[in-house]
Design a protein around this motif. Sequence first.
Motif, PDB file in Angstrom:
ATOM      1  N   VAL A 200      27.003  27.697 -25.626  1.00  0.00           N
ATOM      2  CA  VAL A 200      26.023  27.225 -24.293  1.00  0.00           C
ATOM      3  C   VAL A 200      25.924  25.805 -24.158  1.00  0.00           C
ATOM      4  O   VAL A 200      24.012  25.850 -24.793  1.00  0.00           O
ATOM      5  CB  VAL A 200      25.687  28.549 -23.948  1.00  0.00           C
ATOM      6  CG1 VAL A 200      25.459  28.108 -22.149  1.00  0.00           C
ATOM      7  CG2 VAL A 200      26.898  30.054 -23.461  1.00  0.00           C
ATOM      8  N   GLU A 201      26.310  25.168 -23.391  1.00  0.00           N
ATOM      9  CA  GLU A 201      25.314  23.791 -23.250  1.00  0.00           C
ATOM     10  C   GLU A 201      24.853  23.900 -21.491  1.00  0.00           C
ATOM     11  O   GLU A 201      25.353  24.561 -20.598  1.00  0.00           O
ATOM     12  CB  GLU A 201      25.857  22.128 -23.322  1.00  0.00           C
ATOM     13  CG  GLU A 201      27.008  22.665 -24.786  1.00  0.00           C
ATOM     14  CD  GLU A 201      27.373  20.700 -25.117  1.00  0.00           C
ATOM     15  OE1 GLU A 201      27.249  20.713 -25.971  1.00  0.00           O
ATOM     16  OE2 GLU A 201      27.640  20.759 -24.029  1.00  0.00           O
ATOM     17  N   ILE A 202      23.659  23.052 -21.442  1.00  0.00           N
ATOM     18  CA  ILE A 202      22.527  24.110 -20.169  1.00  0.00           C
ATOM     19  C   ILE A 202      21.667  22.528 -19.514  1.00  0.00           C
ATOM     20  O   ILE A 202      20.778  21.794 -20.650  1.00  0.00           O
ATOM     21  CB  ILE A 202      21.672  24.689 -20.297  1.00  0.00           C
ATOM     22  CG1 ILE A 202      22.314  25.992 -20.319  1.00  0.00           C
ATOM     23  CG2 ILE A 202      21.446  25.116 -18.570  1.00  0.00           C
ATOM     24  CD1 ILE A 202      21.600  27.178 -20.911  1.00  0.00           C
ATOM     25  N   LEU A 203      22.600  22.133 -19.198  1.00  0.00           N
ATOM     26  CA  LEU A 203      22.346  20.586 -18.650  1.00  0.00           C
ATOM     27  C   LEU A 203      20.633  20.361 -17.332  1.00  0.00           C
ATOM     28  O   LEU A 203      21.018  21.518 -16.243  1.00  0.00           O
ATOM     29  CB  LEU A 203      23.342  20.034 -17.824  1.00  0.00           C
ATOM     30  CG  LEU A 203      22.607  17.879 -16.823  1.00  0.00           C
ATOM     31  CD1 LEU A 203      22.586  16.982 -18.726  1.00  0.00           C
ATOM     32  CD2 LEU A 203      23.634  17.780 -16.485  1.00  0.00           C
ATOM     33  N   CYS A 204      19.563  19.919 -18.109  1.00  0.00           N
ATOM     34  CA  CYS A 204      18.386  20.502 -17.319  1.00  0.00           C
ATOM     35  C   CYS A 204      18.447  19.042 -16.123  1.00  0.00           C
ATOM     36  O   CYS A 204      19.232  18.063 -15.602  1.00  0.00           O
ATOM     37  CB  CYS A 204      17.467  20.158 -17.994  1.00  0.00           C
ATOM     38  SG  CYS A 204      16.908  21.313 -19.673  1.00  0.00           S
ATOM     39  N   GLU A 205      17.810  19.558 -14.708  1.00  0.00           N
ATOM     40  CA  GLU A 205      17.810  19.006 -13.703  1.00  0.00           C
ATOM     41  C   GLU A 205      17.136  17.237 -14.521  1.00  0.00           C
ATOM     42  O   GLU A 205      15.864  17.687 -15.163  1.00  0.00           O
ATOM     43  CB  GLU A 205      17.051  19.345 -12.709  1.00  0.00           C
ATOM     44  CG  GLU A 205      17.649  20.337 -12.030  1.00  0.00           C
ATOM     45  CD  GLU A 205      17.056  21.228 -10.794  1.00  0.00           C
ATOM     46  OE1 GLU A 205      15.988  20.740 -10.269  1.00  0.00           O
ATOM     47  OE2 GLU A 205      17.655  22.509 -10.554  1.00  0.00           O
ATOM     48  N   TYR A 206      17.085  16.543 -13.951  1.00  0.00           N
ATOM     49  CA  TYR A 206      16.416  15.474 -14.398  1.00  0.00           C
ATOM     50  C   TYR A 206      15.224  14.599 -13.194  1.00  0.00           C
ATOM     51  O   TYR A 206      16.206  14.423 -12.350  1.00  0.00           O
ATOM     52  CB  TYR A 206      17.543  14.018 -14.717  1.00  0.00           C
ATOM     53  CG  TYR A 206      16.945  12.837 -14.916  1.00  0.00           C
ATOM     54  CD1 TYR A 206      16.567  12.950 -16.694  1.00  0.00           C
ATOM     55  CD2 TYR A 206      16.587  11.422 -14.047  1.00  0.00           C
ATOM     56  CE1 TYR A 206      16.398  11.023 -17.097  1.00  0.00           C
ATOM     57  CE2 TYR A 206      15.342  10.411 -14.826  1.00  0.00           C
ATOM     58  CZ  TYR A 206      15.135  10.479 -16.079  1.00  0.00           C
ATOM     59  OH  TYR A 206      14.721   9.620 -16.788  1.00  0.00           O
ATOM     60  N   PRO A 207      14.522  14.738 -13.330  1.00  0.00           N
ATOM     61  CA  PRO A 207      13.686  14.408 -14.424  1.00  0.00           C
ATOM     62  C   PRO A 207      13.036  16.221 -15.042  1.00  0.00           C
ATOM     63  O   PRO A 207      12.534  16.492 -13.936  1.00  0.00           O
ATOM     64  CB  PRO A 207      12.446  12.901 -14.725  1.00  0.00           C
ATOM     65  CG  PRO A 207      12.354  13.288 -13.766  1.00  0.00           C
ATOM     66  CD  PRO A 207      13.755  13.091 -12.788  1.00  0.00           C
ATOM     67  N   THR A 208      13.189  16.787 -15.831  1.00  0.00           N
ATOM     68  CA  THR A 208      12.386  17.614 -16.828  1.00  0.00           C
ATOM     69  C   THR A 208      11.266  16.954 -18.106  1.00  0.00           C
ATOM     70  O   THR A 208      11.987  16.841 -18.956  1.00  0.00           O
ATOM     71  CB  THR A 208      13.226  18.657 -17.124  1.00  0.00           C
ATOM     72  OG1 THR A 208      14.103  18.963 -16.223  1.00  0.00           O
ATOM     73  CG2 THR A 208      12.977  20.258 -17.500  1.00  0.00           C
ATOM     74  N   ILE A 209      10.038  17.434 -17.354  1.00  0.00           N
ATOM     75  CA  ILE A 209       9.606  16.514 -18.703  1.00  0.00           C
ATOM     76  C   ILE A 209       8.187  18.153 -18.617  1.00  0.00           C
ATOM     77  O   ILE A 209       7.252  17.816 -17.962  1.00  0.00           O
ATOM     78  CB  ILE A 209       8.169  15.278 -17.573  1.00  0.00           C
ATOM     79  CG1 ILE A 209       9.397  14.103 -17.689  1.00  0.00           C
ATOM     80  CG2 ILE A 209       7.289  15.203 -19.030  1.00  0.00           C
ATOM     81  CD1 ILE A 209       8.858  13.407 -17.222  1.00  0.00           C
ATOM     82  N   ALA A 210       8.369  18.037 -19.270  1.00  0.00           N
ATOM     83  CA  ALA A 210       7.419  18.994 -20.079  1.00  0.00           C
ATOM     84  C   ALA A 210       7.412  19.465 -21.716  1.00  0.00           C
ATOM     85  O   ALA A 210       7.838  19.026 -22.376  1.00  0.00           O
ATOM     86  CB  ALA A 210       7.772  20.683 -19.482  1.00  0.00           C
ATOM     87  N   ARG A 211       6.231  20.299 -22.045  1.00  0.00           N
ATOM     88  CA  ARG A 211       5.562  21.019 -23.491  1.00  0.00           C
ATOM     89  C   ARG A 211       6.557  22.277 -23.488  1.00  0.00           C
ATOM     90  O   ARG A 211       7.145  22.588 -24.627  1.00  0.00           O
ATOM     91  CB  ARG A 211       4.245  20.478 -23.317  1.00  0.00           C
ATOM     92  CG  ARG A 211       4.545  21.494 -24.946  1.00  0.00           C
ATOM     93  CD  ARG A 211       2.657  20.893 -25.216  1.00  0.00           C
ATOM     94  NE  ARG A 211       1.897  22.653 -26.466  1.00  0.00           N
ATOM     95  CZ  ARG A 211       0.869  22.254 -27.150  1.00  0.00           C
ATOM     96  NH1 ARG A 211       0.116  21.561 -26.542  1.00  0.00           N
ATOM     97  NH2 ARG A 211       0.762  22.897 -28.244  1.00  0.00           N
ATOM     98  N   TYR A 212       6.879  23.350 -22.472  1.00  0.00           N
ATOM     99  CA  TYR A 212       7.105  24.585 -22.733  1.00  0.00           C
ATOM    100  C   TYR A 212       8.175  24.378 -22.318  1.00  0.00           C
ATOM    101  O   TYR A 212       8.041  24.486 -21.508  1.00  0.00           O
ATOM    102  CB  TYR A 212       6.051  25.294 -22.317  1.00  0.00           C
ATOM    103  CG  TYR A 212       4.195  25.570 -22.900  1.00  0.00           C
ATOM    104  CD1 TYR A 212       4.362  25.975 -24.103  1.00  0.00           C
ATOM    105  CD2 TYR A 212       3.982  24.842 -22.398  1.00  0.00           C
ATOM    106  CE1 TYR A 212       2.727  25.828 -25.037  1.00  0.00           C
ATOM    107  CE2 TYR A 212       2.232  24.203 -22.541  1.00  0.00           C
ATOM    108  CZ  TYR A 212       2.067  25.061 -24.075  1.00  0.00           C
ATOM    109  OH  TYR A 212       0.951  24.582 -24.938  1.00  0.00           O
TER     110      TYR A 212
END
Length: 235
Positions: A200-212
């Motif tokens: 499964v490939e899940i595209l994240c909303e841009y920008p998604t900036i995080a450590r966890y």
Amino acid sequence: MHCSSVLLMICILTRNMAQLWYGVRTILIYPMFIRSCNEKHVDSLLLCTALGREANGVTFFFNADRYICQWNCTFFFTTDVTNASIKWHKYEIESNGNAAINKPNTASSVYGNDYGLWSPHYATDGIIPGGGHYTFHSTFESYPWIRTDLQEISTILFLRVYTRRDVGFRFHDVAVEVTNSSNYEQRGFYKGPGMASEVVEILCEYPTIARYVRLKIIKGSGNSLNIPELEIYTK
């Protein structure tokens, strides 16, 4: 339509424009994946790229000899090699690779409290097991989750999740949530349900900036989160 000398500059231009959105990898065979996709004859690589973008896809394929585009694909993990006789170009959102490999994980629970068989660390060990063991397996609960610590703040592009070879349907209604502290924000979603051995490939909303990064089932009850392998692609 083929790239003749007259059209060479146009072809180079469209390839360069496509690469603004996607990194390019040319393959003659499809190792590891069998796929079913939407397919259409197109006039150019650029149009194929647009179809992939419109579908919020991570990956699409373009046959430069036949001008055929394949996008919105469903992938399955396999060790077989297929379609070796057809030359395709594989396009994928450009990244710096899988940032989750060997990163630490925590989870809502572990099935039977048996960390030898079902530990969350198996989800990012880089090994896709052939059976049901040595994979992350939560207990059966309403909203199971697993969290990966990337150990630095990163721009997260997309995730690849390998489902189990027997009960892939357990992967459903999964939110991709991120945080740098304790307040999570949802930045991606997979409805599912998944299928056995699906990738499964899940595209994240841009920008998604995080450590966890946390994967969490957010609907239903009696759910169990089973993840043989989780990959998180960043730039």
